[in-house]
Design a protein around this motif. Structure first.
Motif, PDB file in Angstrom:
ATOM      1  N   UNK A  77       8.260  -5.769  -3.870  1.00  0.00           N
ATOM      2  CA  UNK A  77       7.747  -4.837  -2.852  1.00  0.00           C
ATOM      3  C   UNK A  77       7.714  -5.519  -1.476  1.00  0.00           C
ATOM      4  N   UNK A  78       7.238  -6.771  -1.434  1.00  0.00           N
ATOM      5  CA  UNK A  78       7.162  -7.485  -0.145  1.00  0.00           C
ATOM      6  C   UNK A  78       8.556  -7.658   0.453  1.00  0.00           C
ATOM      7  N   UNK A  79       9.565  -7.831  -0.405  1.00  0.00           N
ATOM      8  CA  UNK A  79      10.943  -8.003   0.074  1.00  0.00           C
ATOM      9  C   UNK A  79      11.495  -6.754   0.759  1.00  0.00           C
TER      10      UNK A  79
ATOM     11  N   UNK B 198       0.639  -0.167   1.721  1.00  0.00           N
ATOM     12  CA  UNK B 198      -0.573   0.592   1.390  1.00  0.00           C
ATOM     13  C   UNK B 198      -0.549   0.882  -0.116  1.00  0.00           C
ATOM     14  N   UNK B 199      -1.645   0.538  -0.782  1.00  0.00           N
ATOM     15  CA  UNK B 199      -1.791   0.864  -2.213  1.00  0.00           C
ATOM     16  C   UNK B 199      -3.019   1.756  -2.360  1.00  0.00           C
ATOM     17  N   UNK B 200      -2.858   2.884  -3.022  1.00  0.00           N
ATOM     18  CA  UNK B 200      -3.987   3.803  -3.281  1.00  0.00           C
ATOM     19  C   UNK B 200      -3.899   4.132  -4.763  1.00  0.00           C
TER      20      UNK B 200
ATOM     21  N   UNK C 178       9.162  -0.356   7.741  1.00  0.00           N
ATOM     22  CA  UNK C 178       7.928  -0.544   8.509  1.00  0.00           C
ATOM     23  C   UNK C 178       6.709  -0.421   7.594  1.00  0.00           C
ATOM     24  N   UNK C 179       6.811   0.498   6.630  1.00  0.00           N
ATOM     25  CA  UNK C 179       5.677   0.766   5.738  1.00  0.00           C
ATOM     26  C   UNK C 179       6.201   0.951   4.312  1.00  0.00           C
ATOM     27  N   UNK C 180       5.489   0.352   3.347  1.00  0.00           N
ATOM     28  CA  UNK C 180       5.756   0.611   1.924  1.00  0.00           C
ATOM     29  C   UNK C 180       4.466   1.152   1.336  1.00  0.00           C
TER      30      UNK C 180
ATOM     31  N   UNK D 112       8.978   3.478   2.684  1.00  0.00           N
ATOM     32  CA  UNK D 112       9.508   3.461   1.318  1.00  0.00           C
ATOM     33  C   UNK D 112       8.345   3.618   0.348  1.00  0.00           C
ATOM     34  N   UNK D 113       8.544   4.447  -0.676  1.00  0.00           N
ATOM     35  CA  UNK D 113       7.543   4.573  -1.740  1.00  0.00           C
ATOM     36  C   UNK D 113       8.139   4.034  -3.038  1.00  0.00           C
TER      37      UNK D 113
END
Ligand SMILES: C[S@@+](CC[C@H](N)C(=O)[O-])C[C@H]1O[C@@H](n2cnc3c(N)ncnc32)[C@H](O)[C@@H]1O
Length: 269
Positions: free
Chosen positions: A149-151, A160-162, A127-129, A63-64
């Motif tokens: 976001x954690x939810x 992942x934050x960039x 699995x991934x945000x 998810x983005x």
């Protein structure tokens, strides 16, 4: 959600919707239309690609948050993600995402929602945000943002934050003296502007007001930790991932940090 958050996000939604027309034209848009015809096409740079691989993108559901026209979440399908969801509160940009999805034939969906007011039935087992350039500064309340976001993540899932390095927010490339700090690192009031949102400065129309927030690196780290996430990777970079007018700050002897990458996991239990 506080009134400050509600007012700012509502104003920003109108501003982003209003700017969408400037982004569905020109060379950048044409490149996406052509690019997504190729099953291997990805707009993600090496740094983000490696971080998403390390986070487990291959075979996972991703998810983005703040996906804009979907070009990045769509790109994760070329890295082997099983399915993608892009969340953004701008319907006009998600309409562009639907066009790119159709061209690509990739397994991606979009949810039009304010991240602070997600529908109750939003999936919570990703699995991934991931969050990329130009999202955190639109958020009036980082603690509430990271909680939302954690939810979205399953236990053991990774974030992942960039993003832009907060130090860079002290400078304004359009200022008369662009190398003199313009904003305090500790500035907290929203920066309100009425310029159309473009990435190359080519449109100078008056536009609905935008609310932009300066956050400290400690706000980002604390927001993440307070949401129960465990930080597993944190890097600061000299390279720019911002609009081209910030390129003046790259390749300097006295180099500012320009971007950072943070990877965190939600504890398994
Ligand atoms: C700069 S764009 C992200 C661009 C993306 N990194 C890329 O390169 O394509 C920021 C996005 O955040 C979205 N946004 C801002 N506030 C939001 C909120 N409260 N909830 C959901 N989306 C939001 C905007 O609509 C916009 O599309």
């Amino acid at each position: 959600v506080s009134d400050k958050t509600r007012l700012a996000t509502a104003a920003n939604r109108i501003a982003w919707d209003n700017s969408a027309k400037h982004h569905a034209t020109g060379a950048s848009w044409d490149a996406l239309i052509t690019g997504f015809g190729d099953p291997a096409y990805s707009v993600l740079d090496k740094t983000l690609t490696n971080a998403l691989r390390a986070a487990g993108v291959r075979g996972g559901e991703i998810v983005q948050i703040g996906c804009n026209n979907g070009r990045e979440v769509l790109s994760t399908l070329a890295l082997g993600a099983r399915a993608g969801l892009g969340i953004d509160q701008s319907r006009a940009f998600l309409d562009q995402g639907e066009i790119l999805t159709k061209i690509s034939g990739r397994n991606c969906q979009f949810l039009c929602s304010d991240i602070y007011a997600l529908p109750l039935d939003t999936p919570n087992d990703f699995d991934v945000a991931f969050i990329t350039i130009g999202v955190l500064n639109w958020m009036p309340d980082l603690a509430g943002f990271f909680k939302a976001v954690a939810n979205l993540l399953k236990p053991g899932g990774q974030l992942v934050i960039y993003e832009t390095h907060p130090f860079l927010e002290m400078f304004d490339p359009a200022a008369d003296a662009p190398f003199a700090p313009k904003f305090s690192y500790f500035h907290t009031a929203p920066i309100i502007e009425t310029l159309a949102i473009t990435y190359d400065g080519t449109v100078h129309d008056d536009a609905p007001e935008t609310h932009w927030f300066i956050h400290r690196m400690s706000d980002v780290l604390t927001g993440c930790l307070t949401a129960g996430m465990q930080i597993i990777e944190f890097q600061e970079f000299a390279h720019s991932i911002r609009e081209v007018d910030y390129d003046i700050y790259a390749d300097q002897d006295a180099q500012l940090p320009m971007s950072f990458l943070l990877r965190a996991s939600k504890p398994a239990s």
